[in-house]
Design an enzyme around this catalytic site. Structure first.
Site, PDB file in Angstrom:
ATOM      1  N   ARG A   1      -6.452  -2.523   9.480  1.00 41.61           N
ATOM      2  CA  ARG A   1      -6.986  -3.885   9.413  1.00 41.61           C
ATOM      3  C   ARG A   1      -6.430  -4.758  10.535  1.00 41.61           C
ATOM      4  O   ARG A   1      -7.147  -5.553  11.130  1.00 41.61           O
ATOM      5  CB  ARG A   1      -6.640  -4.503   8.054  1.00 41.61           C
ATOM      6  CG  ARG A   1      -7.265  -5.875   7.820  1.00 41.61           C
ATOM      7  CD  ARG A   1      -6.900  -6.417   6.457  1.00 41.61           C
ATOM      8  NE  ARG A   1      -5.467  -6.592   6.315  1.00 41.61           N
ATOM      9  CZ  ARG A   1      -4.746  -6.119   5.302  1.00 41.61           C
ATOM     10  NH1 ARG A   1      -5.332  -5.428   4.347  1.00 41.61           N
ATOM     11  NH2 ARG A   1      -3.447  -6.320   5.236  1.00 41.61           N
TER      12      ARG A   1
ATOM     13  N   ARG B   1       0.932  -5.246  -6.142  1.00 41.14           N
ATOM     14  CA  ARG B   1       1.186  -6.545  -5.531  1.00 41.14           C
ATOM     15  C   ARG B   1       1.525  -7.536  -6.646  1.00 41.14           C
ATOM     16  O   ARG B   1       1.010  -7.429  -7.752  1.00 41.14           O
ATOM     17  CB  ARG B   1      -0.027  -6.998  -4.721  1.00 41.14           C
ATOM     18  CG  ARG B   1      -0.433  -5.950  -3.678  1.00 41.14           C
ATOM     19  CD  ARG B   1      -1.470  -6.440  -2.710  1.00 41.14           C
ATOM     20  NE  ARG B   1      -1.950  -5.345  -1.860  1.00 41.14           N
ATOM     21  CZ  ARG B   1      -1.336  -4.894  -0.785  1.00 41.14           C
ATOM     22  NH1 ARG B   1      -0.190  -5.438  -0.420  1.00 41.14           N
ATOM     23  NH2 ARG B   1      -1.833  -3.900  -0.064  1.00 41.14           N
TER      24      ARG B   1
ATOM     25  N   GLY C   1       0.825  -1.206   0.000  1.00 40.02           N
ATOM     26  CA  GLY C   1       0.000   0.000   0.000  1.00 40.02           C
ATOM     27  C   GLY C   1       0.853   1.247   0.000  1.00 40.02           C
ATOM     28  O   GLY C   1       1.900   1.295   0.642  1.00 40.02           O
TER      29      GLY C   1
ATOM     30  N   THR D   1       4.437   2.401   5.721  1.00 44.04           N
ATOM     31  CA  THR D   1       3.064   1.937   5.945  1.00 44.04           C
ATOM     32  C   THR D   1       2.369   2.881   6.907  1.00 44.04           C
ATOM     33  O   THR D   1       2.973   3.305   7.895  1.00 44.04           O
ATOM     34  CB  THR D   1       3.027   0.508   6.511  1.00 44.04           C
ATOM     35  OG1 THR D   1       1.692   0.210   6.969  1.00 44.04           O
ATOM     36  CG2 THR D   1       3.985   0.325   7.673  1.00 44.04           C
TER      37      THR D   1
END
Length: 324
Positions: free
Chosen positions: A175, A75, A14, A129
């Protein structure tokens, strides 16, 4: 000291505000030490396909203030295979690249560890991140910007909440980690913060809301997206317990990833970017560069990728004390 002449940098996973500042630091530090620097577009996917470009000081001009990543990120399922990693290695050798700097999170470092193991290739990592869930650094690149984005959004939402005597359940990113929710919850005066690391005690939350409902014109509940049930379920349960409340749900989503990085994220990215290149020159490999108590520290990937699953009890206690 190593004999590295050519290095490459990529961003993976991300995106996070400050990644461009980190790219800039790696490129310019490499040039400072008379190294040739390459950029790999679209992360490991670009390494597999050979999407590799030469970079110079001009390549990273005027990007320190930009969000996202100029090298793009993606990814890569192919890199998860030995055949894909073999292609990636051959592409690096084709460009005579001697070492690699990867910017990302635990998935990025897991892939890097496998690559080092199979090809004995020098790789250093930078913690990019927004979740701040890596060991070996006090803060990750993008975290400070993300929580400031949340604070700004919640402040605006509270204006509406107070004007209409509403209760807002606000879902934020996280998450696997509740650190964005917890810190932004404290700084916005939230009545409750729900995070994946702690089991939700609905009885306690409902009791707190009932106790304060006559004293407050607005209420904010912040929920990390990785919480056991998510913002929508939390909002529905509050409506069931308090039918008279005007309950609204706001999911902040990907706005938390974007935007111009804060000063803190720019300085952090710059310091660890320099540290990564200097670490490679010193012969280091398989380590993440972080800042601990203001000092550059090196942490093996195997330790860095272990998620922080213990939340500071003082932070949760502060939420409860100040929610009165």
């Amino acid at each position: 000291m190593s004999k590295i002449k050519n290095i490459a940098v990529l961003t993976s996973g991300g995106d996070a505000p400050g990644m461009n500042a980190a790219i800039r630091a790696v490129v310019r530090t490499g040039i400072y030490y008379n190294l040739n620097v390459f950029g790999i577009r679209r992360g490991y996917d670009g390494m597999v396909s050979g999407d590799i470009i030469s970079m110079d000081a001009k390549s990273v001009a005027n990007i320190i203030q930009r969000g996202g990543t100029i090298l793009k990120t993606a990814r890569s399922d192919e890199f998860r295979t030995i055949e894909g990693r073999q292609k990636a290695y051959e592409n690096l050798r084709k460009h005579e690249i001697d070492a690699l700097v990867v910017i990302g999170g635990d998935g990025t470092f897991t892939g890097a560890s496998k690559f080092i193991e199979e090809f004995d290739f020098p790789v250093m990592g930078l913690p990019g991140t927004i979740d701040n869930d890596l060991l070996g650094t006090d803060f990750t690149i993008g975290y400070d910007t993300a929580i400031n984005t949340v604070v700004d959004a919640v402040d605006k939402i509270r204006d509406t909440a107070e004007s209409h005597d509403r209760l807002f359940v606000i879902e934020v990113m996280g998450r696997d980690s509740g650190l964005i929710a917890l810190r932004s919850g404290i700084s916005t005066g939230a009545e409750a913060v729900l995070i994946p690391e702690i089991k939700v005690d609905y009885d306690a939350i409902m009791t707190r809301l009932d106790k304060t409902r006559k004293n407050k014109a607005s209420r904010i509940i912040i929920v990390a997206e990785g919480d056991q049930e998510g913002g929508m379920v939390v909002a529905d349960k509050i409506k069931e317990s308090f039918p008279s409340y005007d309950v609204r749900l706001s999911i902040l989503g990907h706005i938390q990833r974007g935007g111009s990085p804060t000063c803190m994220d720019r300085v952090l990215a710059s310091r660890v970017g320099v540290g990564a290149v200097e670490g490679l020159i010193e012969g280091r490999r398989g380590e993440m560069v972080g800042l601990i108590h203001g000092e550059v520290k090196y942490t093996p990937f195997s330790k860095a990728i272990k998620h922080i699953d213990k939340i500071d009890d003082n932070l949760t206690r502060i939420v409860e004390i100040l929610s009165l």
